[in-house]
Design an enzyme around this catalytic site. Structure first.
Site, PDB file in Angstrom:
ATOM      1  N   GLU A 112      51.685   6.736 -12.624  1.00 49.99           N
ATOM      2  CA  GLU A 112      51.077   5.524 -12.049  1.00 49.99           C
ATOM      3  C   GLU A 112      49.765   5.856 -11.371  1.00 49.99           C
ATOM      4  O   GLU A 112      49.525   6.996 -10.995  1.00 49.99           O
ATOM      5  CB  GLU A 112      52.006   4.945 -10.959  1.00 49.99           C
ATOM      6  CG  GLU A 112      53.303   4.419 -11.473  1.00 49.99           C
ATOM      7  CD  GLU A 112      54.279   4.126 -10.334  1.00 49.99           C
ATOM      8  OE1 GLU A 112      53.897   4.216  -9.153  1.00 49.99           O
ATOM      9  OE2 GLU A 112      55.423   3.812 -10.652  1.00 49.99           O
ATOM     10  N   LYS A 114      47.461   6.024  -8.176  1.00 44.79           N
ATOM     11  CA  LYS A 114      47.721   6.174  -6.746  1.00 44.79           C
ATOM     12  C   LYS A 114      46.731   5.276  -6.005  1.00 44.79           C
ATOM     13  O   LYS A 114      45.547   5.597  -5.880  1.00 44.79           O
ATOM     14  CB  LYS A 114      47.553   7.634  -6.327  1.00 44.79           C
ATOM     15  CG  LYS A 114      48.001   7.903  -4.909  1.00 44.79           C
ATOM     16  CD  LYS A 114      48.087   9.407  -4.676  1.00 44.79           C
ATOM     17  CE  LYS A 114      48.649   9.734  -3.312  1.00 44.79           C
ATOM     18  NZ  LYS A 114      47.885   9.160  -2.215  1.00 44.79           N
ATOM     19  N   ASP A 116      44.671   3.473  -3.275  1.00 43.21           N
ATOM     20  CA  ASP A 116      44.180   3.940  -1.986  1.00 43.21           C
ATOM     21  C   ASP A 116      44.227   2.801  -0.968  1.00 43.21           C
ATOM     22  O   ASP A 116      43.228   2.144  -0.694  1.00 43.21           O
ATOM     23  CB  ASP A 116      42.746   4.459  -2.153  1.00 43.21           C
ATOM     24  CG  ASP A 116      42.339   5.354  -1.002  1.00 43.21           C
ATOM     25  OD1 ASP A 116      43.200   5.643  -0.144  1.00 43.21           O
ATOM     26  OD2 ASP A 116      41.166   5.766  -0.964  1.00 43.21           O
ATOM     27  N   TYR A 225      55.665  -0.554  -5.887  1.00 40.05           N
ATOM     28  CA  TYR A 225      56.015   0.532  -6.813  1.00 40.05           C
ATOM     29  C   TYR A 225      57.371   1.153  -6.529  1.00 40.05           C
ATOM     30  O   TYR A 225      57.696   2.195  -7.081  1.00 40.05           O
ATOM     31  CB  TYR A 225      54.927   1.608  -6.807  1.00 40.05           C
ATOM     32  CG  TYR A 225      54.503   2.063  -5.427  1.00 40.05           C
ATOM     33  CD1 TYR A 225      55.388   2.726  -4.584  1.00 40.05           C
ATOM     34  CD2 TYR A 225      53.218   1.807  -4.963  1.00 40.05           C
ATOM     35  CE1 TYR A 225      55.005   3.136  -3.322  1.00 40.05           C
ATOM     36  CE2 TYR A 225      52.828   2.208  -3.703  1.00 40.05           C
ATOM     37  CZ  TYR A 225      53.716   2.873  -2.879  1.00 40.05           C
ATOM     38  OH  TYR A 225      53.350   3.260  -1.631  1.00 40.05           O
ATOM     39  N   LYS A 320      45.681  14.560  -7.027  1.00 39.47           N
ATOM     40  CA  LYS A 320      44.563  13.975  -6.279  1.00 39.47           C
ATOM     41  C   LYS A 320      43.241  14.232  -6.982  1.00 39.47           C
ATOM     42  O   LYS A 320      42.939  15.354  -7.365  1.00 39.47           O
ATOM     43  CB  LYS A 320      44.508  14.599  -4.877  1.00 39.47           C
ATOM     44  CG  LYS A 320      45.745  14.313  -4.032  1.00 39.47           C
ATOM     45  CD  LYS A 320      45.596  13.046  -3.244  1.00 39.47           C
ATOM     46  CE  LYS A 320      44.912  13.329  -1.925  1.00 39.47           C
ATOM     47  NZ  LYS A 320      44.933  12.154  -1.039  1.00 39.47           N
ATOM     48  N   CYS A 414      12.753   3.001  22.767  1.00 40.49           N
ATOM     49  CA  CYS A 414      12.744   2.243  21.524  1.00 40.49           C
ATOM     50  C   CYS A 414      11.574   2.733  20.677  1.00 40.49           C
ATOM     51  O   CYS A 414      10.451   2.832  21.176  1.00 40.49           O
ATOM     52  CB  CYS A 414      12.589   0.748  21.823  1.00 40.49           C
ATOM     53  SG  CYS A 414      12.262  -0.234  20.346  1.00 40.49           S
ATOM     54  N   CYS A 417       8.906  -0.492  20.735  1.00 39.49           N
ATOM     55  CA  CYS A 417       8.256  -1.042  21.931  1.00 39.49           C
ATOM     56  C   CYS A 417       8.306  -0.090  23.120  1.00 39.49           C
ATOM     57  O   CYS A 417       7.778  -0.402  24.183  1.00 39.49           O
ATOM     58  CB  CYS A 417       8.875  -2.391  22.303  1.00 39.49           C
ATOM     59  SG  CYS A 417      10.519  -2.222  23.024  1.00 39.49           S
ATOM     60  N   CYS A 432      17.964  -1.456  22.539  1.00 39.11           N
ATOM     61  CA  CYS A 432      16.697  -1.751  23.178  1.00 39.11           C
ATOM     62  C   CYS A 432      16.873  -3.108  23.854  1.00 39.11           C
ATOM     63  O   CYS A 432      17.132  -4.102  23.191  1.00 39.11           O
ATOM     64  CB  CYS A 432      15.580  -1.811  22.132  1.00 39.11           C
ATOM     65  SG  CYS A 432      14.094  -2.631  22.726  1.00 39.11           S
ATOM     66  N   CYS A 437      10.817  -7.143  22.122  1.00 36.94           N
ATOM     67  CA  CYS A 437      10.490  -6.001  21.251  1.00 36.94           C
ATOM     68  C   CYS A 437      10.084  -6.529  19.875  1.00 36.94           C
ATOM     69  O   CYS A 437      10.821  -7.296  19.259  1.00 36.94           O
ATOM     70  CB  CYS A 437      11.698  -5.089  21.140  1.00 36.94           C
ATOM     71  SG  CYS A 437      11.562  -3.859  19.830  1.00 36.94           S
TER      72      CYS A 437
HETATM   73  S1  IVH Z   1      55.464   6.507  -4.491  1.00 36.72           S
HETATM   74  C1  IVH Z   1      58.158   9.179  -1.570  1.00 36.72           C
HETATM   75  N1  IVH Z   1      53.578   5.429  -5.896  1.00 36.72           N
HETATM   76  O1  IVH Z   1      50.486   7.391  -1.580  1.00 36.72           O
HETATM   77  C2  IVH Z   1      56.856   8.539  -1.752  1.00 36.72           C
HETATM   78  N2  IVH Z   1      53.071   6.061  -3.676  1.00 36.72           N
HETATM   79  O2  IVH Z   1      50.104  10.030  -0.434  1.00 36.72           O
HETATM   80  C3  IVH Z   1      56.993   7.321  -2.586  1.00 36.72           C
HETATM   81  N3  IVH Z   1      50.780   5.501  -2.990  1.00 36.72           N
HETATM   82  O3  IVH Z   1      52.756   7.042   1.058  1.00 36.72           O
HETATM   83  C4  IVH Z   1      55.678   6.732  -2.807  1.00 36.72           C
HETATM   84  N4  IVH Z   1      50.175   4.581  -4.878  1.00 36.72           N
HETATM   85  O4  IVH Z   1      51.335   5.015   0.364  1.00 36.72           O
HETATM   86  C5  IVH Z   1      53.898   5.955  -4.707  1.00 36.72           C
HETATM   87  N5  IVH Z   1      52.026   4.411  -7.268  1.00 36.72           N
HETATM   88  C6  IVH Z   1      52.351   4.935  -6.088  1.00 36.72           C
HETATM   89  C7  IVH Z   1      51.433   4.995  -5.027  1.00 36.72           C
HETATM   90  C8  IVH Z   1      51.831   5.575  -3.829  1.00 36.72           C
HETATM   91  C9  IVH Z   1      49.790   4.884  -3.653  1.00 36.72           C
HETATM   92  C10 IVH Z   1      50.657   5.997  -1.607  1.00 36.72           C
HETATM   93  C11 IVH Z   1      51.842   5.740  -0.741  1.00 36.72           C
HETATM   94  C12 IVH Z   1      52.295   7.076  -0.249  1.00 36.72           C
HETATM   95  C13 IVH Z   1      51.032   7.867  -0.376  1.00 36.72           C
HETATM   96  C14 IVH Z   1      51.316   9.336  -0.429  1.00 36.72           C
END
Ligand code: IVH
Length: 684
Positions: A112, A114, A116, A225, A320, A414, A417, A432, A437
């Site tokens: 999946e 990840k 942010d 998820y 990552k 400043c 001025c 300022c 100014c």
């Molecule tokens: S699974 C046991 N799936 O990444 C952990 N986490 O760095 C189960 N995150 O705390 C989490 N996308 O906040 C999972 N597809 C995804 C995710 C995901 C983002 C985040 C989540 C987790 C953090 C860990």
């Protein structure tokens, strides 16, 4: 049809439209038709407050603010994921999995994105969302149910098709899209609030807001998820396909949850690695941020067999991505003076291409940040796109520093001025304080004449700069006494453009009150706030004489804005500007309200009803308030305007008195409608 039945029908219909719009992105009705349904539901619920339930779509607008969030203990800890940074580390992970499961066991992976954002947990009982919380330290988080309810893609109710699924927990990631962040930062820049550096910070900041009504205005989204049932054995007995993570994602989507559709199943770790690599180069095509990929063992039974260490499960690993960075030179540090005098350092960079665009400027935030990173002019610097939005300088390559490069120092004065700079209380920013100014006047002029403000066509920065350097203007009020001859004396200005400029200045005198108010550039007063204030107070005089308390009763106007407005008009120089505008003949009043609008006299006022009333049931009193534009809430808070108290009123009355909120008996209540005034507050 009885109100109960109609409410049920409307809720189901609205829920369906919410799902189509916010989860599937396939709306089938117009916004207007949707609003009509919502309005009808709101009206019925207002007339029958006892029928309001927390899973009603009307409850997404947010409620009274908290003073702090209650703590929630997670039934199962929210662990973190161990990270990997290259293919070899992913292969190590797969080896560990195989070592535990044994060579005989066949298993597959789901990979999946990840996301942010910020991890949250949602608990449903009998199909109703009863609790939403943050991850916190993994063991305990904050109860942010009210905030999560405002996110339209989170269902407040789901279909329960078997008793075994009565109790379940869903976890996922709340996030903001790039467009969502931009929209939020747009509003913040109008109010001169500090901008969010990236979507994750903005998401975290939003979920931490104690006032869920503010959260409701932020375009938060979610991807779910993970799914866990209280009665796993019972569920698996009736739905064996739920023994797979992939099957659970499909179950979630089928029950109205928003899931990310890029999840894919692989039989081999090489397939999984290939998918991770493929996304690493495609990540910038997504409308939201991802910081890597997540690889999960698909079988829930095998997940359980693998178990977890103290910190993280053994069945999952994160891959990552490296942050998107570039190296360039810092040519200069320029100091920018904003219209309220805040001095911000800006990095002038040798242009460099990074993640889809050419970067030539980066934010340096403030002096403390520059000193902490020891950034000096001429340095070779590494820049990073914070959430792919505002680039920032991450670090300096000290090996490449030119000998003798002096450390950066904010000037004491400043840069424009030369007024000594002051540190703003509780902030690192310098200001300022000289309202005259030229840099500030120039910034204010640009703001005043901008399209969404007074809209004076042809009055660009170049014109403003020349007028200021020729000493033809002291403040924005002087725009209206400039002559065609004065304009013609400027560079690159012929009789025709001078004439056009005079015309557009003349035309701007017709701008309505809210535009004038916004144009003044009062800190924190954006377009929306200006509209609300103008609407309620109806003339500049009424705005200038308003107290903080009076302004704070206006919907969406909090104490910060109210104080800022009062401060602004207390300043003599600002009053001089207003006088000039008045002399120029600007229309500083809105038309009188037609008779009959007085029935909206309680617009935005928040009431709490307590005790037994002699002449009304509570419902009747509530209906009367709402038909005049007021609102009735259950508990007394600082935002409450009036408490209507009958016989044997209890703790709510005490609280109102403690907070100094005006308490009305029935006679005073009736008078509100007769006179449209309580004699203390200006209701219009
Ligand atoms: S699974 C046991 N799936 O990444 C952990 N986490 O760095 C189960 N995150 O705390 C989490 N996308 O906040 C999972 N597809 C995804 C995710 C995901 C983002 C985040 C989540 C987790 C953090 C860990």
């Amino acid at each position: 049809m009885s109100p109960v039945d109609r409410i049920k029908q409307l809720r189901q219909e609205i829920r369906d439209h919410d799902h189509r719009y916010h989860v599937l992105a396939e709306p089938v009705v117009s916004d207007y038709d949707y609003d009509v349904l919502m309005k009808e539901l709101l009206d019925i619920e207002a007339a029958h407050p006892d029928l309001v339930t927390p899973d009603s779509p009307t409850q997404r607008v947010g409620g009274a603010p908290y003073s702090s969030f209650p703590v929630v203990t997670h039934p199962v800890p929210m662990l973190s994921i161990s990270n990997t940074y290259d293919a070899d580390e992913i292969l190590d992970f797969d080896r560990r999995v195989r070592d535990i499961l044994g060579d005989e066991e066949a298993y597959s992976y789901v990979v999946e994105l990840k996301i942010d954002g910020v991890a949250v947990s949602l608990r449903y009982e009998d199909g109703v969302l009863i609790l939403g919380s943050t991850r916190g330290d993994g063991v305990q988080g904050d109860n942010i149910t009210a905030n999560l309810r405002t996110i339209r893609s989170i269902p407040l109710r789901i279909a329960v098709d078997h008793p075994a699924i009565n109790q379940l927990e869903v976890r996922g990631e709340v996030y903001l899209s790039h467009a969502g962040l931009e929209q939020m930062n747009q509003v913040r820049s109008e109010r001169e609030d500090p901008l969010f550096a990236n979507p994750r910070n903005a998401t975290a900041g939003s979920l931490k807001l104690l006032d869920s009504r503010q959260v409701a205005e932020r375009p938060l989204q979610v991807f779910l998820y993970s799914l866990r049932f209280e009665d796993e054995t019972g569920v698996l007995a009736v739905q064996p396909e739920l023994d797979s993570h992939y099957g659970r994602l499909q179950w979630l989507a089928g029950h109205g949850f928003s899931t990310n559709t890029n999840a894919q199943r692989f039989d081999t770790i090489d397939g999984a690695i290939g998918y991770c690599k493929a996304w690493e180069s495609k990540r910038s095509d997504l409308p939201y941020d991802i910081d890597g990929m997540v690889i999960k063992v698909d079988s829930i039974r095998l997940q359980q067999e693998l178990g977890a260490t103290l910190k993280s499960p053994r069945w999952v690993v994160a891959y990552k991505f490296a942050a998107q960075r570039a190296v360039t030179w810092l040519n200069d540090i320029r100091l920018q003076v904003g219209r309220t005098g805040v001095v911000t350092p800006v990095a002038e960079l040798e242009p460099v291409f990074l993640a889809g665009s050419t970067i030539s400027r980066a934010t340096l935030h403030n002096e403390d940040e520059i000193l902490r990173k020891d950034i000096r002019i001429g340095d070779t610097v590494v820049i990073e796109k914070g959430g792919d939005v505002i680039p920032k300088v991450v670090e300096v390559d000290f090996d490449k520093r030119q000998e003798g490069a002096p450390p950066f120092k904010m000037p004491a004065e400043c840069p424009i001025c030369h007024t000594p700079l002051m540190r703003i209380q509780d902030e690192v920013a310098l200001r300022c304080e000289n309202v005259s100014c030229p840099a500030q006047i120039q910034a204010r002029l640009e703001h005043f004449t901008a399209r969404n403000a007074m809209d004076i066509d042809g009055f660009g920065p170049a014109v403003a700069e020349q007028l200021l350097s020729h000493d033809l203007m002291q403040d924005v009020g002087d725009i209206f006494s400039l002559t065609q001859e004065q304009f013609m004396a400027l560079e690159r200005m012929g009789p025709k453009s001078a004439d056009n400029l005079i015309r557009s200045i003349e035309a701007s005198k017709d701008r309505p009150l809210d535009r004038i108010l916004f144009s003044l550039g009062i800190p924190h007063v954006g377009e929306r706030a200006a509209r609300q204030i103008a609407d309620r107070r109806r003339s500049l005089d009424q705005i200038m004489t308003a107290t903080v308390e009076e302004l704070a009763t206006i919907p969406e106007i909090g104490p910060t804005i109210a104080e800022s407005v009062v401060n602004f008009f207390q300043n003599d120089q600002n009053r001089t500007v207003i006088e000039k505008l008045r002399q120029a003949g600007l229309n500083m009043k809105l038309p009188e309200l037609p008779v009959g609008t007085a029935s909206q006299a309680l617009n935005g006022k928040i009431f709490v009803i307590t005790g037994t009333l002699a002449n009304y049931t509570r419902d009747e009193a509530a209906a009367r308030i709402e038909s005049s534009g007021g609102r009735v809430t259950a508990s007394v808070s600082k935002k409450t305007n009036y408490v209507l108290a009958g016989e044997s009123a209890g703790s709510k009355l005490d609280k109102a008195q403690a907070l100094g909120i005006q308490v009305l008996d029935e006679t005073a209540f009736e008078q509100l409608f007769e006179t449209g005034s309580d004699g203390q507050l200006n209701l219009l």
